[in-house]
Write an enzyme that holds these catalytic residues in place. Structure first.
Site, short mmCIF file in Angstrom:
data_model
loop_
_atom_site.label_atom_id
_atom_site.label_comp_id
_atom_site.label_asym_id
_atom_site.label_seq_id
_atom_site.Cartn_x
_atom_site.Cartn_y
_atom_site.Cartn_z
N HIS A 50 -11.28 -5.26 9.70
CA HIS A 50 -11.83 -5.04 8.37
C HIS A 50 -13.20 -4.38 8.39
O HIS A 50 -13.97 -4.53 7.45
CB HIS A 50 -11.94 -6.37 7.61
CG HIS A 50 -10.69 -6.74 6.88
ND1 HIS A 50 -10.42 -6.32 5.61
CD2 HIS A 50 -9.63 -7.48 7.27
CE1 HIS A 50 -9.24 -6.80 5.23
NE2 HIS A 50 -8.75 -7.51 6.22
N GLU A 74 0.82 -1.23 0.00
CA GLU A 74 0.00 0.00 0.00
C GLU A 74 0.84 1.26 0.00
O GLU A 74 0.46 2.27 -0.58
CB GLU A 74 -0.95 0.00 1.20
CG GLU A 74 -2.14 -0.94 1.06
CD GLU A 74 -1.78 -2.40 1.30
OE1 GLU A 74 -0.67 -2.66 1.81
OE2 GLU A 74 -2.59 -3.28 0.97
#
Lengths: 331, 341
Positions: A129, A60
């Site tokens: 998440h 990322e």
């Protein structure tokens, strides 16, 4: 008008912008061959090829930096981060680079960048998440942060985000991808501005201030309240930064009562920021303390029963409204 | 003494004297900066380039004007070498309106679209992922631009270094990674931070060419960079250069450098000064004279003085500048539908 899903609306926006402008490309983890974790980019690789639909390694930090650098180099990148939870690995580049360069370098560089990322809970994805981080990014000068709730806005705002000269964080909600809504026909070009909210339902008794998936829950609550004679005005903020302050202040001046409904955590978050703005700008118009509906102040649990208890519901909103709307209303 | 018309690694006498002039300018500019810092004209952090001049001059001589560089916070010298106006750099150090970043950036944040200087970065290693993106844009737009990304040995310890090298290699991007190994990441000796002896194994790990270069020898740095730049321009991907150098001053102006001995510093300064090495080589090759060196030194001193004077005489930014340049479209945190008084 057609009825399509939020997911399809996003894909149409990406396709149309890529056809309109060759500098627009999309990159991210598993967006090409796999078609996107939430299938938003399905078919784009086949249509546009590897040059403009780029699968990236699971990294990322570098893919965010690459998108920033590509924007500096004259491209219009759309970066898909698989979830906003993973954006934490790229927060340095978002906050310290994307948001800062234009100012820090005296107005010379521009970073026309869109970072799309799903957020939110409700699908039993567990603590790491299921989070809402718009308030973190909304805190940062130099960014725009938007959270469309409908397919119409998803398409129109994504097109605006791609054309915007600033870094725009485009936060989707994973439970919204499959919802359907009216969207103009494919040959009808439209965009939706990034800086405006919208009154989703007019009402006189209370203002429900909300955004993203909670806009839908709030509308359901307003629908139920109407049966009891309480007319709630529902404002979908759509953008976290900038905030359409006059829209919400106008509503507060009319209804004199506010419920803020959001999915994120309560403390130091989006809702508390909004409440402070309302008190600063419309204290004299308030007839009751602001009510604040949020997710539970816990890491998201996995168990269906516990997760359901952690997420704010229609019943929570109805209860909050009734706590501040006088009982004679509607009687 | 007769002046030879020969070349050194393909560099003409004019180019070599130009490199000498730039090394002197870097040295004198930084000495002037230190002086102005001590006088309180410059604030915040300031990291001097003194001792590392051969790295900046050697590598940037191998670049075209249209090529881009990205740097860390130790970037005054690199910005000068890439062609930025010394006045605009010094004025930025002074925080003045005439600074290259309008006084909003400071020592660590220099930028010039014209010169292709895409920033000094104050987050260690942040420039590597961004450099990968700038190189990607060049590849995407079929430009033959090469990106040189400068960073210190400390940046190698960051995850961003590894992610960036992998992606640049995977996509065969036109970027040259130049590690200025000045032996210390702030106070941490490189051998205490690296699990490897040098970066050749790191280059190999990401399947790209790597080279260890004597960073006190401007010609060696030039030759290595030229090779890497040509490789990148041919579309063959990135190179990792480990350029071994030494900063003669502390990490920043605030650093008394207690973590290393005065003897070690003295040894580098007296035997490994990049300007001394360069001058000796030019003299030995008969490519320049001491008089030319003296002339360059006088010119450099003059330019540094002029820059400081310009900066000192420049106005502070107007207070209206506080709120400009946050957003390209001048939007702010709040959308106003009605006019405010």
């Amino acid at each position: 008008m057609r009825t399509i899903t939020y997911r399809d609306a996003l894909r149409e926006a990406i396709r149309e912008e890529m056809w309109r402008d060759e500098r627009v490309f999309i990159m991210g983890e598993d967006i090409a061959g796999y078609g996107g974790t939430y299938a938003v980019t399905k078919g784009l690789f086949e249509e546009f090829g590897e040059k403009r639909v780029r699968d990236t390694p699971l990294a990322e930090e570098v893919i965010t930096g690459t998108a920033i650098g590509a924007a500096l180099g004259g491209l219009r990148p759309i970066l898909e981060l698989m979830t906003i939870n993973f954006s934490l690995l790229a927060t340095d580049l978002i906050v310290n680079s994307a948001a800062k360069f234009h100012y820090m370098f005296g107005g010379q560089p521009e970073i026309p960048l869109v970072i799309r990322m799903p957020s939110g809970g409700g699908a039993q994805r567990g603590a790491q998440h299921s989070q809402m981080f718009e308030s973190w990014y909304g805190h940062i000068p130099g960014l725009k942060v938007v959270m469309p709730a409908t397919p119409y806005d998803a398409k129109g705002m994504l097109k605006s985000a791609v054309r915007d000269p600033n870094p725009v964080l485009f936060i989707e909600h994973e439970l919204l991808y499959s919802i359907k809504g009216e969207v103009p026909d494919e040959d009808v070009e439209y965009t939706v501005p990034l800086h405006l909210g919208e009154v989703r339902r007019l009402g006189r008794d209370v203002t429900i201030l909300t955004f993203s998936r909670m806009a839908h829950i709030s509308l359901q609550a307003a629908h139920d309240l109407a049966k009891e004679g309480i007319e709630a005005e529902v404002i979908d903020l759509k953008s976290i930064r900038p905030i359409d302050i006059d829209l919400l202040i106008d509503s507060v001046k009319k209804t004199n009562r506010v419920v803020i409904a959001e999915e994120g955590w309560k403390y130091y978050g989006t809702g508390q920021g909004l409440a402070a703005l309302i008190y600063e700008n419309a204290f004299d118009y308030m007839d009751a303390p602001i009510q604040h509906i949020t997710g539970a102040d816990v890491p998201m649990p996995y168990s269906k029963a516990l997760e359901r208890a952690a997420l704010p519901t229609k019943a929570d909103i109805i209860k909050a409204v009734k706590a501040i709307v006088p009982t004679h209303v509607g009687v | 003494m007769a002046i030879s018309n020969a070349t050194l690694t393909g560099l003409t006498r004019t180019q070599l004297l130009c490199m000498h002039n730039m090394m002197l300018l870097m040295r004198r500019f930084e000495e002037k900066s230190a002086e102005e810092y001590t006088r309180g004209k410059i604030g915040g952090f300031m990291h001097l380039y003194i001792g590392q001049e051969a790295v900046g001059v050697g590598s940037i001589t191998a670049l075209r004007t249209s090529d881009k560089i990205l740097c860390s916070y130790r970037e005054h010298g690199l910005a000068l070498a890439k062609g930025m106006d010394p006045r605009a750099i010094m004025a930025e150090l002074f925080g003045k309106a005439t600074g290259c970043s309008k006084g909003k950036g400071g020592s660590m944040h220099m930028w010039s679209n014209e010169a292709g200087v895409l920033g000094g970065n104050a987050i260690v290693a942040a420039q590597l992922p961004i450099a990968v993106g700038v190189a990607f844009s060049a590849q995407y737009l079929r430009q033959d631009t090469v990106v040189a990304c400068f960073f210190g040995d400390g940046a190698v310890d960051e995850g961003a270094f590894h992610e960036a090298l992998n992606l640049a290699s995977l996509w065969k991007l036109p970027v040259v990674f130049i590690c200025e190994n000045n032996q210390y990441s702030m106070g941490m000796a490189v051998e205490k931070a690296w699990a490897v002896e040098n970066l050749l194994s790191r280059a190999a790990a990401y399947n790209m060419p790597g080279e260890i270069v004597d960073g006190m020898d401007a010609i060696a740095v030039y030759a290595a960079t030229k090779h890497a730049v040509e490789h990148a321009r041919r579309g063959e991907g990135p190179t990792l250069l480990e350029v071994k150098t030494y900063r003669f001053r502390g990490h920043s102006m605030a650093d008394p450098a207690y973590y290393r001995t005065r003897e070690e510093e003295q040894c580098w300064r007296s035997t490994r000064d990049p300007i001394g090495i360069f001058e000796k080589m030019l003299l030995e090759e008969g490519l320049a004279t001491q008089a030319e060196f003296d002339e360059n030194d006088a010119k450099a001193t003059q330019v540094a003085e002029d820059a400081a004077q310009f900066a000192d005489n420049s106005p502070d930014p107007s207070l209206e500048e506080l709120y400009t340049d946050v957003m390209v479209d001048d939007s702010s945190a709040l959308t106003y539908r009605y006019e405010r008084k």
